[in-house]
Design an enzyme around this catalytic site. Structure first.
Site, PDB file in Angstrom:
ATOM      1  N   SER A  69      34.953  37.052  49.725  1.00  0.00           N
ATOM      2  CA  SER A  69      35.506  37.226  48.380  1.00  0.00           C
ATOM      3  C   SER A  69      35.875  35.920  47.686  1.00  0.00           C
ATOM      4  CB  SER A  69      36.707  38.166  48.478  1.00  0.00           C
ATOM      5  OG  SER A  69      37.141  38.513  47.212  1.00  0.00           O
ATOM      6  N   ASP A 284      35.674  37.603  40.717  1.00  0.00           N
ATOM      7  CA  ASP A 284      35.716  36.755  41.914  1.00  0.00           C
ATOM      8  C   ASP A 284      34.413  36.895  42.708  1.00  0.00           C
ATOM      9  OD1 ASP A 284      36.115  39.283  42.936  1.00  0.00           O
ATOM     10  OD2 ASP A 284      37.537  38.648  44.458  1.00  0.00           O
ATOM     11  N   ASP A 286      33.240  38.559  45.180  1.00  0.00           N
ATOM     12  CA  ASP A 286      32.600  39.836  45.522  1.00  0.00           C
ATOM     13  C   ASP A 286      32.835  40.875  44.430  1.00  0.00           C
ATOM     14  OD1 ASP A 286      35.274  40.159  46.105  1.00  0.00           O
ATOM     15  OD2 ASP A 286      34.944  41.349  47.913  1.00  0.00           O
ATOM     16  N   ASP A 288      35.472  42.171  42.953  1.00  0.00           N
ATOM     17  CA  ASP A 288      36.466  43.255  42.971  1.00  0.00           C
ATOM     18  C   ASP A 288      37.720  42.893  42.185  1.00  0.00           C
ATOM     19  OD1 ASP A 288      37.557  41.503  44.795  1.00  0.00           O
ATOM     20  OD2 ASP A 288      37.585  42.906  46.482  1.00  0.00           O
ATOM     21  N   ASN A 380      46.689  39.245  40.540  1.00  0.00           N
ATOM     22  CA  ASN A 380      45.448  38.476  40.628  1.00  0.00           C
ATOM     23  C   ASN A 380      44.226  39.214  40.052  1.00  0.00           C
ATOM     24  OD1 ASN A 380      44.671  40.312  42.635  1.00  0.00           O
ATOM     25  ND2 ASN A 380      45.220  38.950  44.318  1.00  0.00           N
ATOM     26  N   PRO A 507      53.142  34.683  54.136  1.00  0.00           N
ATOM     27  CA  PRO A 507      51.934  34.101  54.716  1.00  0.00           C
ATOM     28  C   PRO A 507      50.712  34.802  54.118  1.00  0.00           C
ATOM     29  CG  PRO A 507      52.982  35.620  56.273  1.00  0.00           C
ATOM     30  CD  PRO A 507      53.844  35.605  55.052  1.00  0.00           C
ATOM     31  N   SER A 508      49.694  34.027  53.769  1.00  0.00           N
ATOM     32  CA  SER A 508      48.467  34.641  53.256  1.00  0.00           C
ATOM     33  C   SER A 508      47.789  35.417  54.378  1.00  0.00           C
ATOM     34  CB  SER A 508      47.530  33.547  52.746  1.00  0.00           C
ATOM     35  OG  SER A 508      46.222  34.048  52.632  1.00  0.00           O
TER      36      SER A 508
HETATM   37  C1  G16 Z   1      42.167  39.972  49.052  1.00  0.00           C
HETATM   38  C2  G16 Z   1      42.856  41.303  48.978  1.00  0.00           C
HETATM   39  C3  G16 Z   1      43.843  41.303  47.823  1.00  0.00           C
HETATM   40  C4  G16 Z   1      44.806  40.144  48.003  1.00  0.00           C
HETATM   41  C5  G16 Z   1      44.049  38.825  48.168  1.00  0.00           C
HETATM   42  C6  G16 Z   1      44.957  37.678  48.540  1.00  0.00           C
HETATM   43  O1  G16 Z   1      41.485  39.743  47.865  1.00  0.00           O
HETATM   44  O2  G16 Z   1      41.886  42.314  48.809  1.00  0.00           O
HETATM   45  O3  G16 Z   1      44.499  42.537  47.813  1.00  0.00           O
HETATM   46  O4  G16 Z   1      45.649  40.040  46.907  1.00  0.00           O
HETATM   47  O5  G16 Z   1      43.114  38.950  49.216  1.00  0.00           O
HETATM   48  O6  G16 Z   1      45.571  37.988  49.754  1.00  0.00           O
HETATM   49  P1  G16 Z   1      46.459  36.949  50.525  1.00  0.00           P
HETATM   50  O7  G16 Z   1      47.501  36.513  49.543  1.00  0.00           O
HETATM   51  O8  G16 Z   1      47.026  37.713  51.677  1.00  0.00           O
HETATM   52  O9  G16 Z   1      45.592  35.803  50.917  1.00  0.00           O
HETATM   53  P2  G16 Z   1      39.984  39.262  47.852  1.00  0.00           P
HETATM   54  O10 G16 Z   1      39.609  39.345  46.423  1.00  0.00           O
HETATM   55  O11 G16 Z   1      39.973  37.877  48.414  1.00  0.00           O
HETATM   56  O12 G16 Z   1      39.284  40.261  48.737  1.00  0.00           O
END
Ligand code: G16
Length: 552
Positions: A69, A284, A286, A288, A380, A507-508
């Site tokens: 993504s 983004d 992918d 979504d 986001n 944490p991410s």
């Molecule tokens: C993914 C998740 C989203 C999330 C984002 C960031 O998005 O599907 O729900 O907001 O990651 O997550 P984090 O803050 O835990 O890194 P994507 O668009 O990268 O699939």
């Protein structure tokens, strides 16, 4: 009785073709596994195995999407899609983590353990697993590993090639509803969305201050590839001017463009013309997520993020619901990243209940199921609207109800068409774009009129690199930090220094970093608060590299 031969084959295959070469522990995170593509081969193969077991357990089609993504190109990732199009049920995430990390010699035992735990007796069922991938150079190879995993357990992989993540979710639901949701192919997807869009739009393409042209940033990814087909289907109803469409092998995926870049940096992406007051949007890697933005007469950048899309959609759906005269409950789900001003506007002006969920659409989707009409969006730009069966039945009945006025019956029909425009299975940049365009068209609004609904509090996102991001734990939909000790107290006292100050850290789940969010009454205060909190994270949570600098 399980067919022992089939998983013995899987085990032998794994050792020969997809041995586990890495020692690092991977975790099924916010959106599945994400790391360097070179470390993912065995994980992909094993997710193919897991998908087959899940499909046999659920007696349904399961999806596997190969994508990272918004992450940069050297990364890749994989996520599983459950029968109703939702993300893999959380209780299975530890199984996914176990499958990804177990040593080759223990893979057979782990498969066995899962079969036993869920009493999967139909090990000979030739279940279908639909597989999709994004445009990363590593994706074809990794998608093949998924398919090999599926075949090793005698499942049937159906490779859809390069598709957006939401398209794959849509295919899964089409198949599991026996096509009631739509045709399980790309043509069916475009036809469903664009027919609904054109039906609502009618022949008056431009209305009031609304013009039927949008500038589109494809993030040099699958969103660029797919918009070409959408454009054909839309004809003149909406002109989509595409930029950033260098798709495969350019190394430019998400690089200084795309929804994540625009939202995180609050700036225009590279590669787009900066025409004043023109509606622009970015998806983004992918497709979504989507965010909108424009440059005003003074050259200032204005962002319309997921909160804005959520409020626009909730207000519109509320009006439409009132026109039908049907009583249904409508609610909105946000995360801690939602701008405080948007939450105030939703509760005080729109009078729509707001609930909070942890980051990750899997959490928001789950909460939104509590409403008849559940709007959920992350700031986001990731989100959608879901409708209960009760809602659909009442609207269908409403179209034929003799005691309704003609206006009410028409409002019911329009509502049903709008539901067709929305990809309920998961957040979908293309469907969300069509929804925004529909609402703006109907209101005759330009983008600044949309923005005028409320004023965002200035905010800032930062990343801090630490030795182990798992030392940060949180509660209350990630709004409160539990560990390291004292960090929350420090955040509280820093935020208290600034009018309307608010900050949190977490944490991410997709990158090896800690995220910091801060908002305050002025941009300077928001920037300062974010940097001060980032520095506290650095000090208390084992920061590495250069410490964050505090702006003077
Ligand atoms: C993914 C998740 C989203 C999330 C984002 C960031 O998005 O599907 O729900 O907001 O990651 O997550 P984090 O803050 O835990 O890194 P994507 O668009 O990268 O699939």
């Amino acid at each position: 009785m399980a067919n022992n031969n089939s998983y013995r084959t899987a085990y032998a295959f794994a050792r020969e073709m997809y041995p586990k070469k890495t020692k690092s522990h991977l975790q099924y995170g916010t959106a599945g596994f994400r790391t360097k593509a070179t470390d993912l081969e065995h994980v992909m193969y094993r997710m193919g195995l897991l998908a087959v077991l899940r499909a046999r357990y659920k007696k349904s089609v399961i999806g596997v999407m190969v994508t990272a993504s918004h992450n940069p190109e050297p990364d890749n990732g994989v996520k599983l899609v459950d029968p109703h199009g939702e993300m893999l049920e959380q209780s299975w995430e530890p199984w996914a983590t176990k499958f990804a990390n177990v040593i080759d010699e223990k893979l057979e035992d782990t498969i066995n353990e899962l079969i036993k735990a869920f009493d999967i007796t139909n090990m000979n069922d030739r279940v279908e697993i639909v597989v999709g991938k994004d445009t990363r150079p590593s994706s074809p190879h990794l998608a093949k590993a998924v398919c090999d995993g599926v075949l090793a357990l005698s499942g049937k992989p159906i490779d859809y090639g390069i598709v957006t993540t939401p398209q794959l979710h849509y295919f899964v639901v089409c198949k599991n509803t026996n096509r009631a949701y739509g045709q399980p192919n790309e043509e069916g997807y475009y036809a469903k969305l664009t027919n609904a869009f054109k039906k609502i739009r009618g022949t008056e393409y431009t209305k009031g201050n609304y013009h039927n042209r949008v500038v589109y940033d494809g993030a040099n990814g699958v969103g660029a590839k797919k918009i070409k087909y959408l454009k054909e289907a839309l004809g003149d109803s909406l002109k989509v001017d595409m930029y950033n469409d260098e798709i495969i092998g350019s190394g430019k995926l998400n690089y200084m463009c795309g929804a994540d870049y625009v939202k995180s940096h609050q700036t225009f992406p590279n590669g787009l013309p900066k025409d004043k007051n023109v509606r622009c949007c970015s998806v983004d890697g992918d497709a979504d997520r989507i965010v909108y933005y424009y440059t005003d007469d003074d050259g200032l950048f204005h962002l319309m993020d997921g909160d804005r899309i959520a409020t626009l959609a909730a207000a519109y759906l509320k009006e439409l619901l009132q026109q039908t005269g049907i009583e249904l409950n409508l609610g909105l789900v946000q995360t801690a990243y939602a701008n405080g001003a948007s939450t105030d506007y939703i509760s005080s002006e729109l009078n729509v209940p707001v609930a909070f969920a942890s980051t990750g659409v899997k959490h928001l989707h789950h909460q939104a199921l509590n409403y008849d009409i559940g709007v959920y969006f992350e700031a986001n730009g990731h989100g959608t609207v879901i409708f209960s069966q009760n809602t659909k039945e009442k609207l269908r009945a409403g179209t034929r109800c003799n005691s309704f006025t003609e206006d009410q019956r028409q409002a019911c029909s329009k509502f049903l068409t709008l539901i067709d425009l929305i990809n309920e299975t998961v957040g979908d940049a293309i469907s969300d774009m069509l929804l925004v365009e529909t609402i703006l068209h109907e209101k005759g609004w330009d983008i600044s009129q949309w923005e005028a609904c409320y004023t965002d509090l200035p905010n800032r996102l930062m990343k801090v690199t630490v030795k182990d991001r798992n030392v940060i734990t949180t509660t209350d939909a990630e709004r409160i930090c539990l560990t390291p000790q004292d960090l929350q107290d420090e955040i509280d006292s820093l935020a208290a220094k600034y009018p309307k100050g608010r900050s949190f850290v977490r944490p991410s789940g997709t990158e090896d970093i800690v995220r910091v969010y801060a908002e305050a009454g002025t941009t300077a205060d928001a920037d300062k608060l974010a940097a001060e909190v980032a520095l506290k994270v650095f000090e208390l949570a084992g920061g590495i590299g250069a410490p964050p600098e505090i702006p003077q």
